[in-house]
Design a protein around this motif. Structure first.
Motif, short mmCIF file in Angstrom:
data_model
loop_
_atom_site.label_atom_id
_atom_site.label_comp_id
_atom_site.label_asym_id
_atom_site.label_seq_id
_atom_site.Cartn_x
_atom_site.Cartn_y
_atom_site.Cartn_z
N CYS A 37 43.02 46.87 49.97
CA CYS A 37 43.67 46.69 49.05
C CYS A 37 43.52 45.67 48.41
CB CYS A 37 45.04 45.84 50.13
SG CYS A 37 46.33 47.28 50.82
N TYR A 38 42.57 44.51 48.75
CA TYR A 38 41.85 43.12 48.22
C TYR A 38 41.14 43.72 47.04
CZ TYR A 38 38.43 39.27 46.35
OH TYR A 38 37.53 38.92 46.41
N VAL A 39 39.93 45.02 47.40
CA VAL A 39 38.73 45.25 46.43
C VAL A 39 40.16 46.20 45.50
CG1 VAL A 39 37.24 47.12 45.61
CG2 VAL A 39 37.10 45.86 48.61
N ARG A 40 41.11 46.37 45.73
CA ARG A 40 41.79 47.68 44.47
C ARG A 40 42.43 46.92 43.55
NH1 ARG A 40 45.68 48.99 47.60
NH2 ARG A 40 44.62 51.02 48.68
N TYR A 41 42.63 45.62 44.54
CA TYR A 41 43.16 44.26 43.14
C TYR A 41 42.85 44.37 42.78
CZ TYR A 41 46.00 40.25 41.71
OH TYR A 41 46.12 39.06 40.90
N ILE A 42 41.70 43.97 42.70
CA ILE A 42 40.30 43.32 41.78
C ILE A 42 40.07 44.02 41.28
CG2 ILE A 42 37.58 42.88 41.32
CD1 ILE A 42 39.66 40.22 42.74
N ASN A 48 38.54 45.69 36.32
CA ASN A 48 37.53 46.83 36.20
C ASN A 48 35.96 47.09 37.37
OD1 ASN A 48 37.42 50.11 35.87
ND2 ASN A 48 36.34 49.43 34.39
N CYS A 49 36.15 45.98 38.44
CA CYS A 49 34.92 46.04 38.88
C CYS A 49 35.21 45.84 40.28
CB CYS A 49 34.30 44.91 37.86
SG CYS A 49 35.67 42.28 38.72
N ILE A 50 34.16 45.43 41.09
CA ILE A 50 34.43 45.60 42.30
C ILE A 50 33.05 44.79 43.20
CG2 ILE A 50 33.52 47.36 44.40
CD1 ILE A 50 34.75 49.27 42.70
N ASP A 51 33.62 43.56 43.67
CA ASP A 51 32.73 42.80 44.57
C ASP A 51 31.17 44.08 44.58
OD1 ASP A 51 31.86 40.61 45.90
OD2 ASP A 51 33.16 40.57 47.30
N PHE A 52 30.34 43.38 44.48
CA PHE A 52 29.13 43.76 44.98
C PHE A 52 28.52 43.93 46.42
CE2 PHE A 52 27.87 39.48 42.98
CZ PHE A 52 27.95 38.76 44.79
N ASP A 53 29.00 43.37 47.01
CA ASP A 53 29.29 43.14 48.77
C ASP A 53 29.72 43.69 49.39
OD1 ASP A 53 27.63 41.91 50.33
OD2 ASP A 53 29.80 40.36 50.88
N TYR A 54 30.54 44.50 48.30
CA TYR A 54 31.76 45.17 48.96
C TYR A 54 31.50 46.59 49.37
CZ TYR A 54 35.93 48.42 49.99
OH TYR A 54 36.67 49.58 50.35
N LYS A 55 31.17 47.04 50.70
CA LYS A 55 30.31 48.47 51.72
C LYS A 55 30.89 49.62 51.39
CE LYS A 55 26.54 45.18 52.83
NZ LYS A 55 26.91 43.82 52.59
#
Length: 399
Positions: A239-244, A249-256
């Motif tokens: 959900c956090y990634v979706r919010y970002i 229009n970007c994704i945390d680079f540490d998200y796997k």
């Protein structure tokens, strides 16, 4: 009968506590973060850099920074607009494996290479170390002399603008499959100059799947859509990634994860509890570290002249099990099967019929006794009146 049927289709449950004892138990994951991980000696010494880190610092001092002139070539020349990697971030922070970790032991065995047992993970307050990602610790011992014993150096002389105004370490004990940042627990904050003793107790929670409710308003979830075991912290992270993603229009680079604008989770960000989860309860106590005697001894051993060196920089943390046991909080159905409801209904109907026959018999017996009592009362009353009249007549004749 209607009430019993209604109760059955509400799928009522009750909770039991079970204790499972172990001869050996898997040690939980431990995540350790330096509250001020940015290194002053590694960050470019420039007022514009200071202003940037001040702007993303603690909310208590929010607004003390100056406005940015992003058209200044300085920002582009120093990589402010470049896509950054984990390695880029670590270059600006204090060391972890050979910095924060001075030494650690497990069950009285010294491990000098923390890289083999701890992995680097980026959290909102900076890079942290998490155990049990690559190698699993197991123990058969209890007590503060065993399990994890860590010597941590916060390197106060190199502290810089960070997410916290204070100084120290944050540590969290959690299941290896859970992300502590999304678990709803902030862990424990400890300061230099102390030795901390953290006694663990393990709890496992088991809920029944739908149609039974884990809470008054929610069903638990057993797995994700792809069949993997469900963990609520992974759901919240999604959900956090979706919010970002929606915000910039970007994704945390540490998200796997597998999120590329097409989330597998519901769009309303609903993350119910898992049907099975593990939590660890920590009881924390502390003492001054080191004592005056050991302080002098340690200073001589390392040729350190600052008498407060250890008390300013070092934290010793013991994390250990009090007992090798798991407390299982288990949800069970009130009705084991549909057969039970027919048994209950039959019993109630039998009780109702039996009570009705007894009530009618007793009522008839009661009315019979009442009628008999009235008849006897009337009969005795007539005899008494006749006797009194006869006595009066006899008295008049004598006169």
């Amino acid at each position: 009968m209607i009430q019993e049927l209604g109760n059955y289709y509400n799928y009522p449950t009750y909770t039991t506590l079970e204790v499972e004892r172990h001869s050996e138990i898997e040690f939980p994951a431990v995540t350790i973060c330096n509250l001020n991980s940015l290194s002053k000696s590694l960050v470019l010494n420039d007022s514009r850099v200071e202003n940037y880190y001040l702007s993303i610092g603690p909310r208590e001092i929010f607004g003390l920074y100056n406005e940015f002139n992003w058209s200044d070539p300085f920002y582009e020349q120093n990589g402010f607009f470049r896509n950054r990697t984990v390695e880029d971030i670590l270059l600006e922070h204090k060391g972890l494996h050979f910095g924060l970790f001075n030494s650690f032991m497990f069950d009285q065995t010294a491990y000098l290479d923390s890289e083999e047992y701890f992995s680097v993970e980026l959290k909102p307050n900076g890079p942290c170390l998490t155990s049990n990602k690559t190698k699993i610790f197991k123990t058969s011992y209890t007590g503060s002399e065993y399990n994890f014993v860590m010597w941590l150096n916060v390197d106060r002389e190199n502290s810089y603008f960070g997410q916290w105004l204070g100084e120290g370490v944050q540590f969290t004990v959690h299941d290896k499959n859970e992300d502590p940042h999304f678990q709803g627990s902030s862990g424990y904050y400890v300061e230099p100059g102390h030795e901390y003793y953290s006694a663990l107790r393990k709890y496992t929670y088991k809920y029944l799947p739908e149609p039974f409710r884990a809470t008054p308003t929610e069903f638990c979830r057993e797995s994700f859509v792809n069949g993997e075991q469900y963990f609520s912290t992974k759901c919240w992270k999604e959900c956090y990634v979706r919010y970002i993603h929606e915000a910039c229009n970007c994704i945390d680079f540490d998200y796997k994860g597998e999120f590329y604008g097409n989330s597998k989770m519901k769009t309303d960000c609903h993350c119910p509890p898992a049907c099975s989860s593990t939590r660890y309860e920590v009881t924390l106590s502390s003492s001054i570290f080191p004592s005056d005697f050991y302080n002098d001894f340690l200073l001589k051993a390392v040729n350190e002249f600052d008498r407060d060196f250890y008390r300013k920089n070092f934290i010793v943390i013991h994390i250990y099990f009090d007992e090798l046991k798991t407390t299982i909080v288990k949800q069970s159905p009130v009705y084991g099967s549909s057969v039970e409801i027919f048994g209950n209904l039959g019993g109630q109907m039998g009780l109702f019929l039996g009570a009705s026959i007894l009530t009618i018999t007793e009522l008839g017996e009661f009315l019979g006794f009442v009628l008999l009592f009235i008849w006897k009362k009337c009969k005795n009353g007539n005899r008494t009146n006749f006797s009194e009249e006869k006595n009066v007549n006899a008295t008049l004749e004598e006169m």
